[in-house]
Every structure is written in C-alpha cells, then in structure tokens.
Design a protein around this motif. Structure first.
Motif, PDB file in Angstrom:
ATOM      1  N   SER A 168       0.805  -1.228   0.000  1.00  0.00           N
ATOM      2  CA  SER A 168       0.000   0.000   0.000  1.00  0.00           C
ATOM      3  C   SER A 168       0.837   1.277   0.000  1.00  0.00           C
ATOM      4  CB  SER A 168      -0.979   0.022   1.173  1.00  0.00           C
ATOM      5  OG  SER A 168      -1.886  -1.049   1.052  1.00  0.00           O
ATOM      6  N   VAL A 169       2.085   1.192  -0.466  1.00  0.00           N
ATOM      7  CA  VAL A 169       2.932   2.372  -0.620  1.00  0.00           C
ATOM      8  C   VAL A 169       2.583   3.031  -1.955  1.00  0.00           C
ATOM      9  CG1 VAL A 169       5.321   3.178  -0.891  1.00  0.00           C
ATOM     10  CG2 VAL A 169       4.789   1.344   0.738  1.00  0.00           C
ATOM     11  N   PRO A 170       2.325   4.364  -1.958  1.00  0.00           N
ATOM     12  CA  PRO A 170       1.969   5.027  -3.210  1.00  0.00           C
ATOM     13  C   PRO A 170       3.150   5.127  -4.173  1.00  0.00           C
ATOM     14  CG  PRO A 170       2.162   6.646  -1.455  1.00  0.00           C
ATOM     15  CD  PRO A 170       2.321   5.283  -0.826  1.00  0.00           C
ATOM     16  N   LEU A 171       2.857   4.943  -5.449  1.00  0.00           N
ATOM     17  CA  LEU A 171       3.842   5.053  -6.522  1.00  0.00           C
ATOM     18  C   LEU A 171       3.273   5.969  -7.589  1.00  0.00           C
ATOM     19  CD1 LEU A 171       4.440   1.225  -7.001  1.00  0.00           C
ATOM     20  CD2 LEU A 171       5.951   2.786  -5.780  1.00  0.00           C
ATOM     21  N   GLY A 172       4.158   6.679  -8.287  1.00  0.00           N
ATOM     22  CA  GLY A 172       3.692   7.532  -9.374  1.00  0.00           C
ATOM     23  C   GLY A 172       4.812   7.918 -10.308  1.00  0.00           C
ATOM     24  N   LEU A 173       4.459   8.226 -11.554  1.00  0.00           N
ATOM     25  CA  LEU A 173       5.437   8.681 -12.520  1.00  0.00           C
ATOM     26  C   LEU A 173       4.772   9.566 -13.561  1.00  0.00           C
ATOM     27  CD1 LEU A 173       6.353   5.876 -15.048  1.00  0.00           C
ATOM     28  CD2 LEU A 173       4.561   5.588 -13.381  1.00  0.00           C
ATOM     29  N   THR A 174       5.572  10.461 -14.152  1.00  0.00           N
ATOM     30  CA  THR A 174       5.104  11.346 -15.205  1.00  0.00           C
ATOM     31  C   THR A 174       5.033  10.567 -16.515  1.00  0.00           C
ATOM     32  OG1 THR A 174       6.065  13.277 -14.122  1.00  0.00           O
ATOM     33  CG2 THR A 174       5.633  13.459 -16.473  1.00  0.00           C
ATOM     34  N   VAL A 175       3.931  10.758 -17.251  1.00  0.00           N
ATOM     35  CA  VAL A 175       3.689  10.021 -18.494  1.00  0.00           C
ATOM     36  C   VAL A 175       3.097  10.976 -19.523  1.00  0.00           C
ATOM     37  CG1 VAL A 175       2.259   8.198 -19.522  1.00  0.00           C
ATOM     38  CG2 VAL A 175       3.262   7.851 -17.256  1.00  0.00           C
ATOM     39  N   ASN A 176       3.646  10.959 -20.744  1.00  0.00           N
ATOM     40  CA  ASN A 176       2.967  11.717 -21.810  1.00  0.00           C
ATOM     41  C   ASN A 176       2.443  10.800 -22.904  1.00  0.00           C
ATOM     42  OD1 ASN A 176       5.346  11.171 -23.175  1.00  0.00           O
ATOM     43  ND2 ASN A 176       5.610  13.245 -23.948  1.00  0.00           N
ATOM     44  N   GLY A 185      14.982   9.468  -7.164  1.00  0.00           N
ATOM     45  CA  GLY A 185      15.575   9.593  -5.847  1.00  0.00           C
ATOM     46  C   GLY A 185      14.955  10.639  -4.943  1.00  0.00           C
ATOM     47  N   VAL A 186      13.705  11.009  -5.190  1.00  0.00           N
ATOM     48  CA  VAL A 186      13.018  11.986  -4.333  1.00  0.00           C
ATOM     49  C   VAL A 186      11.751  11.354  -3.757  1.00  0.00           C
ATOM     50  CG1 VAL A 186      13.887  13.997  -5.594  1.00  0.00           C
ATOM     51  CG2 VAL A 186      11.703  13.007  -6.243  1.00  0.00           C
ATOM     52  N   ASP A 187      11.306  11.906  -2.643  1.00  0.00           N
ATOM     53  CA  ASP A 187      10.042  11.473  -2.032  1.00  0.00           C
ATOM     54  C   ASP A 187       8.910  12.206  -2.751  1.00  0.00           C
ATOM     55  OD1 ASP A 187       7.882  10.770  -0.501  1.00  0.00           O
ATOM     56  OD2 ASP A 187       8.629  11.669   1.357  1.00  0.00           O
ATOM     57  N   ARG A 188       8.408  11.609  -3.796  1.00  0.00           N
ATOM     58  CA  ARG A 188       7.401  12.265  -4.633  1.00  0.00           C
ATOM     59  C   ARG A 188       6.147  12.616  -3.848  1.00  0.00           C
ATOM     60  NH1 ARG A 188       8.474   8.127  -9.670  1.00  0.00           N
ATOM     61  NH2 ARG A 188      10.451   9.061 -10.283  1.00  0.00           N
ATOM     62  N   PHE A 189       5.623  11.671  -3.102  1.00  0.00           N
ATOM     63  CA  PHE A 189       4.366  11.921  -2.392  1.00  0.00           C
ATOM     64  C   PHE A 189       4.571  12.763  -1.135  1.00  0.00           C
ATOM     65  CE2 PHE A 189       3.309   8.485  -5.221  1.00  0.00           C
ATOM     66  CZ  PHE A 189       2.054   8.856  -5.678  1.00  0.00           C
ATOM     67  N   GLY A 190       5.786  12.824  -0.629  1.00  0.00           N
ATOM     68  CA  GLY A 190       6.095  13.683   0.504  1.00  0.00           C
ATOM     69  C   GLY A 190       6.224  15.143   0.116  1.00  0.00           C
TER      70      GLY A 190
END
Length: 164
Positions: free
Chosen positions: A31-39, A91-96
């Motif tokens: 249940s850890v959030p993940l995300g990425l930029t997509v075009n 290498g960054v805390d995206r959701f933070g």
C-alpha cells in the motif's frame, strides 16, 4: 537509413509533437503510493470507457505497475509543471512533496489536476521496450482547468491566442 539515424529522426519528430502531460499513480502490495510522469496517454474506447498509457520497462517501478490491478491517470493542470518535474525525478520522495489523498478506490489522488481517471487494469500489451497498459475507467474527476502541455522539452499552458 541506419538505426541510429532513424532513432535520432524519431526523437526529433516526436519531440516536435505537442502532448498533454499526465501523472499515473497506484499503490504497491504494501500500500505504498507510486507515481510517474507520463505523456504517452490516449483514449481508446467509449464503450466500455478505456484509456491507455505506456511504461518503459527500465523504470524502477515497472514491475509494481505491471502487477497492479488499478491505477489513476491525472491530466495535469497548466500550473502543475512542478508536479510534472517532481514525478519525473529520481531519488526523491514524490508523495512527501505534494498534496494528495487516497480515494475510495484506494488510489493516490494528487490535488489540483485538471482531471483524474481512476481505472481498473483491462489489458497489458508488450510493445518493444515499453508495455502498454489499458485501463477501464471506473471513476472520473473533472476540475475544468487548462491542461499542461509538453513540446520541445518545455512545459506550458495553451497559448491565449490559440482559440482566436
């Protein structure tokens, strides 16, 4: 024409093709959030409501996105270039570093997007060095904001004179 010339020309032509910008999110098995930029995002079908996006097989979260049975696609608003850069960074805390919450479908939803489509995974298709994920839209949020655009490695909104 050799392959390196084709690759260079392909990047040139695609870089001159303006696209919208999205961030795709999900949660892993813990249940850890993940995300990425997509075009690489497009509509597919109205019946049923289907969209698609593609993920590079070299992305660190590739296996988790392929295993998930749901994801959310955020159509970024014109004032969200910082969110675009954040979710494209390594290498960054995206959701933070952004405002977000879990939806009723247990998906991370980033605040301020122009629109969000929550999807259940409908199908995946291997395509070269990427995998295409097709999602069936199960929930939609629309904030009716101008979208963020990407063109020639630059981000911005729709020019005011576009509709004249």
């Amino acid at each position: 024409m050799d392959n390196s010339t084709n690759t260079t020309l392909f990047k040139e032509v695609m870089g001159n093709y303006p696209t919208g910008v999205t961030v795709v999110t999900t949660v892993n098995e813990q249940s850890v959030p993940l995300g990425l930029t997509v075009n690489s995002f497009a509509s597919v079908s109205l019946d049923p409501l289907l969209i698609l996006w593609s993920i590079d097989k070299r992305v660190s979260s590739y296996e988790e996105f392929i295993k998930t049975d749901k994801f959310a696609v955020h159509v970024l608003a014109s004032d969200q270039s910082d969110i675009c850069s954040l979710f494209a960074s390594k290498g960054v805390d995206r959701f933070g570093n952004c405002e977000w919450k879990l939806s009723e479908h247990s998906l991370p939803i980033i605040a301020g997007a122009s629109g969000v489509m929550q999807c259940k995974t409908y199908k995946t298709i291997e395509a070269g060095d990427h995998t295409i994920l097709i999602g069936e839209v199960i929930d939609i949020i629309s904030e009716k904001k101008e979208p963020l655009l990407y063109h020639r490695r630059k981000f911005g909104g729709i020019p005011e004179n576009f509709y004249i």
